[in-house]
Design a protein around this motif. Structure first.
Motif, PDB file in Angstrom:
ATOM      1  N   ILE A   1      -0.084   2.050   3.898  1.00 27.44           N
ATOM      2  CA  ILE A   1      -0.378   0.828   3.151  1.00 27.44           C
ATOM      3  C   ILE A   1       0.854  -0.024   2.908  1.00 27.44           C
ATOM      4  CG2 ILE A   1      -1.292  -0.061   0.968  1.00 27.44           C
ATOM      5  CD1 ILE A   1      -2.960   2.506   0.782  1.00 27.44           C
ATOM      6  N   LEU A   2       0.668  -1.320   3.096  1.00 29.02           N
ATOM      7  CA  LEU A   2       1.630  -2.313   2.632  1.00 29.02           C
ATOM      8  C   LEU A   2       1.020  -2.915   1.371  1.00 29.02           C
ATOM      9  CD1 LEU A   2       4.120  -4.190   2.936  1.00 29.02           C
ATOM     10  CD2 LEU A   2       2.620  -5.725   4.235  1.00 29.02           C
ATOM     11  N   PHE A   3       1.645  -2.632   0.234  1.00 31.08           N
ATOM     12  CA  PHE A   3       1.225  -3.247  -1.019  1.00 31.08           C
ATOM     13  C   PHE A   3       1.975  -4.562  -1.185  1.00 31.08           C
ATOM     14  CE2 PHE A   3       0.214   1.193  -2.078  1.00 31.08           C
ATOM     15  CZ  PHE A   3      -1.025   1.039  -2.703  1.00 31.08           C
ATOM     16  N   VAL A   4       1.253  -5.633  -1.495  1.00 27.52           N
ATOM     17  CA  VAL A   4       1.882  -6.931  -1.721  1.00 27.52           C
ATOM     18  C   VAL A   4       1.448  -7.463  -3.083  1.00 27.52           C
ATOM     19  CG1 VAL A   4       2.158  -7.491   0.715  1.00 27.52           C
ATOM     20  CG2 VAL A   4       0.063  -8.148  -0.432  1.00 27.52           C
ATOM     21  N   ASN A   5       2.425  -7.950  -3.822  1.00 28.50           N
ATOM     22  CA  ASN A   5       2.152  -8.491  -5.150  1.00 28.50           C
ATOM     23  C   ASN A   5       1.722  -9.950  -4.995  1.00 28.50           C
ATOM     24  OD1 ASN A   5       2.172  -9.460  -7.760  1.00 28.50           O
ATOM     25  ND2 ASN A   5       4.098  -8.469  -8.311  1.00 28.50           N
ATOM     26  N   ILE A   6       0.474 -10.231  -5.326  1.00 26.46           N
ATOM     27  CA  ILE A   6      -0.069 -11.579  -5.147  1.00 26.46           C
ATOM     28  C   ILE A   6      -0.224 -12.319  -6.481  1.00 26.46           C
ATOM     29  CG2 ILE A   6      -1.208 -11.020  -2.970  1.00 26.46           C
ATOM     30  CD1 ILE A   6      -3.875 -10.862  -4.597  1.00 26.46           C
ATOM     31  N   LYS A   7       0.458 -11.847  -7.508  1.00 33.40           N
ATOM     32  CA  LYS A   7       0.296 -12.393  -8.853  1.00 33.40           C
ATOM     33  C   LYS A   7       0.497 -13.916  -8.906  1.00 33.40           C
ATOM     34  CE  LYS A   7       1.913 -11.750 -13.576  1.00 33.40           C
ATOM     35  NZ  LYS A   7       2.699 -10.880 -14.454  1.00 33.40           N
ATOM     36  N   ARG A   8       1.555 -14.399  -8.297  1.00 34.85           N
ATOM     37  CA  ARG A   8       1.833 -15.852  -8.365  1.00 34.85           C
ATOM     38  C   ARG A   8       0.725 -16.670  -7.714  1.00 34.85           C
ATOM     39  NH1 ARG A   8       8.287 -16.418  -7.140  1.00 34.85           N
ATOM     40  NH2 ARG A   8       8.976 -15.659  -9.167  1.00 34.85           N
ATOM     41  N   SER A   9       0.260 -16.233  -6.575  1.00 31.53           N
ATOM     42  CA  SER A   9      -0.796 -16.968  -5.868  1.00 31.53           C
ATOM     43  C   SER A   9      -2.156 -16.764  -6.509  1.00 31.53           C
ATOM     44  CB  SER A   9      -0.861 -16.531  -4.404  1.00 31.53           C
ATOM     45  OG  SER A   9       0.327 -16.852  -3.737  1.00 31.53           O
ATOM     46  N   PHE A  10      -2.411 -15.574  -7.008  1.00 33.22           N
ATOM     47  CA  PHE A  10      -3.708 -15.234  -7.585  1.00 33.22           C
ATOM     48  C   PHE A  10      -4.025 -16.115  -8.790  1.00 33.22           C
ATOM     49  CE2 PHE A  10      -6.596 -12.558 -10.131  1.00 33.22           C
ATOM     50  CZ  PHE A  10      -7.543 -12.233  -9.172  1.00 33.22           C
TER      51      PHE A  10
ATOM     52  N   ILE B   1       1.276   0.056   9.693  1.00 32.75           N
ATOM     53  CA  ILE B   1       0.465  -0.370   8.546  1.00 32.75           C
ATOM     54  C   ILE B   1      -1.015  -0.380   8.917  1.00 32.75           C
ATOM     55  CG2 ILE B   1      -0.022  -2.301   6.982  1.00 32.75           C
ATOM     56  CD1 ILE B   1       2.990  -3.080   7.361  1.00 32.75           C
ATOM     57  N   SER B   2      -1.808   0.396   8.179  1.00 31.12           N
ATOM     58  CA  SER B   2      -3.255   0.414   8.425  1.00 31.12           C
ATOM     59  C   SER B   2      -4.024  -0.444   7.422  1.00 31.12           C
ATOM     60  CB  SER B   2      -3.788   1.846   8.407  1.00 31.12           C
ATOM     61  OG  SER B   2      -3.612   2.445   7.140  1.00 31.12           O
ATOM     62  N   LEU B   3      -3.412  -0.723   6.267  1.00 31.17           N
ATOM     63  CA  LEU B   3      -4.047  -1.569   5.249  1.00 31.17           C
ATOM     64  C   LEU B   3      -3.006  -2.449   4.572  1.00 31.17           C
ATOM     65  CD1 LEU B   3      -6.287   1.036   3.351  1.00 31.17           C
ATOM     66  CD2 LEU B   3      -7.058  -0.674   5.002  1.00 31.17           C
ATOM     67  N   VAL B   4      -3.399  -3.677   4.274  1.00 27.56           N
ATOM     68  CA  VAL B   4      -2.594  -4.556   3.437  1.00 27.56           C
ATOM     69  C   VAL B   4      -3.376  -4.702   2.139  1.00 27.56           C
ATOM     70  CG1 VAL B   4      -1.492  -6.809   3.176  1.00 27.56           C
ATOM     71  CG2 VAL B   4      -1.719  -5.791   5.457  1.00 27.56           C
ATOM     72  N   VAL B   5      -2.733  -4.314   1.041  1.00 30.86           N
ATOM     73  CA  VAL B   5      -3.402  -4.288  -0.253  1.00 30.86           C
ATOM     74  C   VAL B   5      -2.720  -5.281  -1.190  1.00 30.86           C
ATOM     75  CG1 VAL B   5      -3.923  -2.848  -2.265  1.00 30.86           C
ATOM     76  CG2 VAL B   5      -4.161  -1.902   0.042  1.00 30.86           C
TER      77      VAL B   5
ATOM     78  N   VAL C   1      -8.182  -5.917  -0.090  1.00 28.66           N
ATOM     79  CA  VAL C   1      -7.822  -4.918   0.912  1.00 28.66           C
ATOM     80  C   VAL C   1      -8.163  -5.495   2.279  1.00 28.66           C
ATOM     81  CG1 VAL C   1      -8.205  -2.583   1.767  1.00 28.66           C
ATOM     82  CG2 VAL C   1      -8.295  -3.020  -0.704  1.00 28.66           C
ATOM     83  N   ILE C   2      -7.169  -5.489   3.164  1.00 25.12           N
ATOM     84  CA  ILE C   2      -7.317  -6.046   4.513  1.00 25.12           C
ATOM     85  C   ILE C   2      -6.894  -4.995   5.535  1.00 25.12           C
ATOM     86  CG2 ILE C   2      -6.491  -7.805   6.138  1.00 25.12           C
ATOM     87  CD1 ILE C   2      -5.876  -9.593   3.705  1.00 25.12           C
ATOM     88  N   VAL C   3      -7.674  -4.864   6.595  1.00 28.19           N
ATOM     89  CA  VAL C   3      -7.256  -4.087   7.758  1.00 28.19           C
ATOM     90  C   VAL C   3      -6.606  -5.085   8.713  1.00 28.19           C
ATOM     91  CG1 VAL C   3      -7.998  -2.709   9.730  1.00 28.19           C
ATOM     92  CG2 VAL C   3      -9.119  -2.397   7.511  1.00 28.19           C
ATOM     93  N   PRO C   4      -5.286  -5.006   8.895  1.00 27.35           N
ATOM     94  CA  PRO C   4      -4.622  -5.976   9.768  1.00 27.35           C
ATOM     95  C   PRO C   4      -4.960  -5.721  11.235  1.00 27.35           C
ATOM     96  CG  PRO C   4      -3.041  -4.348   9.032  1.00 27.35           C
ATOM     97  CD  PRO C   4      -4.341  -4.040   8.333  1.00 27.35           C
ATOM     98  N   GLU C   5      -5.331  -6.775  11.931  1.00 27.31           N
ATOM     99  CA  GLU C   5      -5.643  -6.663  13.359  1.00 27.31           C
ATOM    100  C   GLU C   5      -4.521  -7.215  14.224  1.00 27.31           C
ATOM    101  OE1 GLU C   5      -9.383  -8.716  13.356  1.00 27.31           O
ATOM    102  OE2 GLU C   5     -10.429  -6.989  12.490  1.00 27.31           O
TER     103      GLU C   5
ATOM    104  N   PRO D   1       8.303  -8.125  -3.899  1.00 27.54           N
ATOM    105  CA  PRO D   1       6.841  -8.224  -3.883  1.00 27.54           C
ATOM    106  C   PRO D   1       6.136  -7.308  -2.888  1.00 27.54           C
ATOM    107  CG  PRO D   1       7.784 -10.062  -2.702  1.00 27.54           C
ATOM    108  CD  PRO D   1       8.933  -9.280  -3.262  1.00 27.54           C
ATOM    109  N   VAL D   2       6.894  -6.554  -2.084  1.00 24.96           N
ATOM    110  CA  VAL D   2       6.253  -5.647  -1.126  1.00 24.96           C
ATOM    111  C   VAL D   2       6.692  -4.211  -1.377  1.00 24.96           C
ATOM    112  CG1 VAL D   2       6.092  -7.435   0.644  1.00 24.96           C
ATOM    113  CG2 VAL D   2       8.011  -5.864   0.693  1.00 24.96           C
ATOM    114  N   ALA D   3       5.765  -3.298  -1.105  1.00 24.37           N
ATOM    115  CA  ALA D   3       6.059  -1.867  -1.195  1.00 24.37           C
ATOM    116  C   ALA D   3       5.253  -1.170  -0.107  1.00 24.37           C
ATOM    117  CB  ALA D   3       5.676  -1.334  -2.570  1.00 24.37           C
ATOM    118  N   TYR D   4       5.865  -0.158   0.485  1.00 27.56           N
ATOM    119  CA  TYR D   4       5.219   0.613   1.537  1.00 27.56           C
ATOM    120  C   TYR D   4       4.766   1.951   0.991  1.00 27.56           C
ATOM    121  CZ  TYR D   4       7.777  -2.701   4.482  1.00 27.56           C
ATOM    122  OH  TYR D   4       8.291  -3.826   5.039  1.00 27.56           O
ATOM    123  N   TYR D   5       3.626   2.403   1.458  1.00 25.26           N
ATOM    124  CA  TYR D   5       3.150   3.731   1.094  1.00 25.26           C
ATOM    125  C   TYR D   5       2.772   4.464   2.387  1.00 25.26           C
ATOM    126  CZ  TYR D   5       0.542   7.531  -1.013  1.00 25.26           C
ATOM    127  OH  TYR D   5       0.111   8.773  -1.384  1.00 25.26           O
TER     128      TYR D   5
END
Length: 120
Positions: A13-22, A54-58, A68-72, A113-117
């Motif tokens: 997982i790539l975790f992305v902080n979307i607080k500013r845009s959200f 990366i299998s998911l972008v969260v 939650v997105i599955v990147p293609e 704003p990004v973190a990998y798991y």
């Protein structure tokens, strides 16, 4: 308090902080995105070496999962305001078990704003 997230061992997982845009409703702001999908999928400084893992972008806000997105496909942004940043095109997972769960125990919420798991 939200229920803690339980990550499947196979998810990378790539975790992305979307607080500013959200929370941004000003269409003229650099943080404005028309949807949670758009906020989650683009303009991230991420490791090129980890892209294929990366299998998911969260997308999260204060650790709470909002998207939650599955990147293609990944590519460098063509927006001149965001050089050397990546964006993905992918499929939203509207029924993901991760939605609305608390991921704050897995990620550091701070300036980056990004973190990998599980992407090593």
């Amino acid at each position: 308090m939200k229920e803690p997230i339980k990550i499947s061992a196979s998810d990378r997982i790539l975790f992305v902080n979307i607080k500013r845009s959200f929370h941004c409703t000003d269409r003229h702001s650099e943080y404005y995105r028309p949807s949670t999908y758009e906020a989650t999928r683009k303009y991230w400084r991420i490791s090129k070496q980890r892209l294929s893992k990366i299998s998911l972008v969260v997308g999260h806000v204060d650790g709470i999962v909002k998207e939650v997105i599955v990147p293609e496909k990944w590519h460098l942004s063509t927006d001149p305001r965001y050089p050397n940043r990546y964006e993905c095109i992918g499929k939203e997972i509207d029924d993901s078990p991760y939605l609305n769960k608390d991921a704050s125990q897995l990620i550091t919420i701070g300036q980056n704003p990004v973190a990998y798991y599980n992407c090593d």
